[in-house]
Write a protein that holds these residues in place. Structure first.
Motif, PDB file in Angstrom:
ATOM      1  N   LEU A 364      19.237  35.561  47.088  1.00 50.13           N
ATOM      2  CA  LEU A 364      19.202  37.029  47.171  1.00 50.13           C
ATOM      3  C   LEU A 364      18.375  37.504  48.366  1.00 50.13           C
ATOM      4  O   LEU A 364      18.723  38.479  49.027  1.00 50.13           O
ATOM      5  N   GLU A 365      17.284  36.790  48.652  1.00 44.62           N
ATOM      6  CA  GLU A 365      16.442  37.153  49.805  1.00 44.62           C
ATOM      7  C   GLU A 365      17.210  36.986  51.110  1.00 44.62           C
ATOM      8  O   GLU A 365      17.103  37.818  52.022  1.00 44.62           O
ATOM      9  N   SER A 366      17.987  35.899  51.217  1.00 48.22           N
ATOM     10  CA  SER A 366      18.745  35.665  52.456  1.00 48.22           C
ATOM     11  C   SER A 366      19.830  36.730  52.630  1.00 48.22           C
ATOM     12  O   SER A 366      20.055  37.221  53.737  1.00 48.22           O
ATOM     13  N   LEU A 367      20.477  37.112  51.532  1.00 47.39           N
ATOM     14  CA  LEU A 367      21.489  38.169  51.613  1.00 47.39           C
ATOM     15  C   LEU A 367      20.850  39.501  51.982  1.00 47.39           C
ATOM     16  O   LEU A 367      21.378  40.252  52.805  1.00 47.39           O
ATOM     17  N   TRP A 368      19.734  39.810  51.380  1.00 53.16           N
ATOM     18  CA  TRP A 368      19.019  41.055  51.667  1.00 53.16           C
ATOM     19  C   TRP A 368      18.708  41.154  53.165  1.00 53.16           C
ATOM     20  O   TRP A 368      18.865  42.209  53.780  1.00 53.16           O
ATOM     21  N   SER A 369      18.297  40.024  53.748  1.00 53.72           N
ATOM     22  CA  SER A 369      17.922  40.001  55.167  1.00 53.72           C
ATOM     23  C   SER A 369      19.108  39.775  56.088  1.00 53.72           C
ATOM     24  O   SER A 369      18.955  39.817  57.314  1.00 53.72           O
ATOM     25  N   GLY A 370      20.285  39.505  55.522  1.00 54.60           N
ATOM     26  CA  GLY A 370      21.472  39.292  56.341  1.00 54.60           C
ATOM     27  C   GLY A 370      21.459  37.978  57.105  1.00 54.60           C
ATOM     28  O   GLY A 370      22.054  37.876  58.181  1.00 54.60           O
ATOM     29  N   VAL A 371      20.789  36.960  56.540  1.00 51.75           N
ATOM     30  CA  VAL A 371      20.693  35.655  57.208  1.00 51.75           C
ATOM     31  C   VAL A 371      21.610  34.652  56.495  1.00 51.75           C
ATOM     32  O   VAL A 371      21.434  34.395  55.307  1.00 51.75           O
TER      33      VAL A 371
END
Length: 471
Positions: A364-371
């Protein structure tokens, strides 16, 4: 004028593992900041190895949020070799009297106790809630797709498929057949009681008043639509702790190094609170990074003693495990660190890809940051998360999604430098299709939690149900 006291109180009982605890506390903060009619008391259980709580900023002061630390669990010596199921049963049973004592005191307070919010691993606490005539909600810290798998397991015990790793399952919350070899090993553990533990969890989940899931409708529309004939499901995610302590010693050094790198040029390698590798695997990762030629930031952790349930630590000197000359040869393009401020790193403009164990919070953190992510799962439901992200949703590339390294155990195989390098190249050089999809999902994840968004509205429905319980 004195602020009006909350009308309803919730008792949160998180599982004390890092990934569960952090997101549960964030969930509590989200509820009380949204509606001043509700207060929350978090009951913090303690494992025998309790380094988690020393590392995490969970005991923050906040209006209408308090923490109660329960006595540390001290297992009898002969229990240390028992199965995970036996350990979990003993751990929960030992905490029941402590929870009962705290709840008795809460019941005597003016604010009405409206219910329990528990982790899926804490369903035994429903017995205590029942004693007080209180409803129980579950905060499910994994994906909606995995929730569907847990419920599927209740109707179809999959442990008999242990010796058929090439078999596939049809699970309603996944659009594609799920390979048995990707199932959490505990699902296939009939002898040690792991399978029975999840059968019991699934049974208890169906008896709750509602299941709050750390996901959002735009990410898992199929899975959420497939969750039928169970209690109400509230997708309220992404629920993330986006704060990093800037006073943590390596933070400034890490961020300063990233400041000097070109945009989207760095591949970040980090494998979660329990992620670590032995010397041979470290050598393969190092060789892959060197051959790929990409800039990198690598969170390298020291494994705990073999067979011990402890958190990985930092190396005093990473040179003792890295290949000879690696640091000198990659000095211009790479940095090896221990602990990593993951959220801050993923949010930095220099980071263009994330080699991850696919824990749900990290996903979820990677999606939030678009990475975009290169998936290298290890234990628990991480293989299922990787399968969903790579095969179902096309939001990640694969390094090796059938890799398994259970906590405290050796990996079954070595992932070669060639496999790792291939994944890194796909991640960093593989065109814009996945990168664009991840950027689009990043926007949707942020829109979901603001006023009018899908998760915002879902959380509102949950809050109204809680307040209704208190009247």
């Amino acid at each position: 004028m004195e602020k009006m006291k909350a009308e309803a109180e919730l008792a949160f009982i998180p599982f004390p593992g890092t990934g569960h605890l952090v997101s549960t506390v964030e969930m509590a903060k989200k509820i009380i900041s949204r509606d001043d009619r509700i207060s929350v008391t978090v009951l913090v259980m303690k494992f025998p190895v309790d380094s988690t709580h020393k590392q995490l900023p969970i005991h923050e002061d906040h209006q209408r949020l308090r923490f109660v630390d329960l006595p540390k669990y001290e297992p009898e010596k002969e229990q240390s070799s028992k199965s995970i199921n036996t350990f979990m049963v003993d751990f929960m049973n030992s905490n029941k009297p402590h929870v009962r004592d705290v709840v008795s005191k809460m019941m005597a307070e003016p604010t009405r106790l409206a219910g329990f919010v528990i982790d899926m691993f804490c369903t035994a606490m429903m017995d205590v809630a029942d004693e007080f005539g209180l409803p129980t909600y579950v905060f499910f810290t994994s994906s909606a797709a995995f929730l569907g798998l847990v419920l599927h397991h209740h109707h179809h015990d999959v442990s008999d498929l242990k010796h058929h790793p090439d078999a596939e399952l049809s699970v309603a919350t996944f659009t594609k057949p799920v390979p048995v070899k990707l199932l959490p090993t505990v699902f296939l553990d009939k002898e040690g009681g792991g399978s029975a533990m999840f059968l019991n969890i699934a049974e208890r989940l169906k008896q709750t008043r509602g299941i709050i899931v750390n996901t959002f409708a735009e990410l898992e529309s199929h899975a959420l639509d497939s969750l039928t004939n169970i209690p109400l499901v509230y997708p309220v995610g992404p629920v993330l702790n986006l704060k990093t302590d800037p006073h943590n010693h390596p933070f400034e050094e890490i961020m300063s190094w990233l400041d000097d790198q070109p945009p989207s040029s760095v591949v970040f390698l980090c494998f979660g609170s329990m992620g670590s590798f032995g010397g041979k695997q470290v050598a393969e990762i190092a060789r892959a990074l060197e051959k790929s030629g990409h800039r990198f930031l690598w969170s390298l952790r020291r494994p705990p003693p073999q067979g011990k349930f402890e958190y990985p630590g930092d190396y005093e000197d990473p040179e003792q495990i890295l290949p000879e000359g690696f640091t000198e040869r990659t000095a211009e393009i790479g940095k090896v660190i221990g602990w990593a401020p993951q959220v801050a790193v993923l949010g930095h403009a220099a980071v263009g890809g994330f080699v991850s164990h696919c824990g749900w919070n990290s996903t979820l953190e990677s999606l939030w940051s678009g990475v975009p992510v290169a998936a290298w799962p290890m234990y628990a439901e991480q293989q299922m998360n990787a399968f969903e992200m790579v095969r179902e949703l096309g939001l990640a590339v694969e390094i090796k999604i059938d890799y398994i390294k259970d906590v405290g155990m050796e990996a079954r195989e070595l992932v070669t430098a060639e496999e790792i390098e291939s994944g890194i190249r796909q991640l960093m050089d593989g065109g814009d299709e996945i990168r664009e999809k991840v950027k689009e999902m990043s926007g949707k994840s942020r829109a979901a939690v603001i006023e009018g968004g899908s998760s915002y509205n879902s959380l509102g429905r949950f809050i109204e149900d809680v307040v209704k319980n208190s009247t």
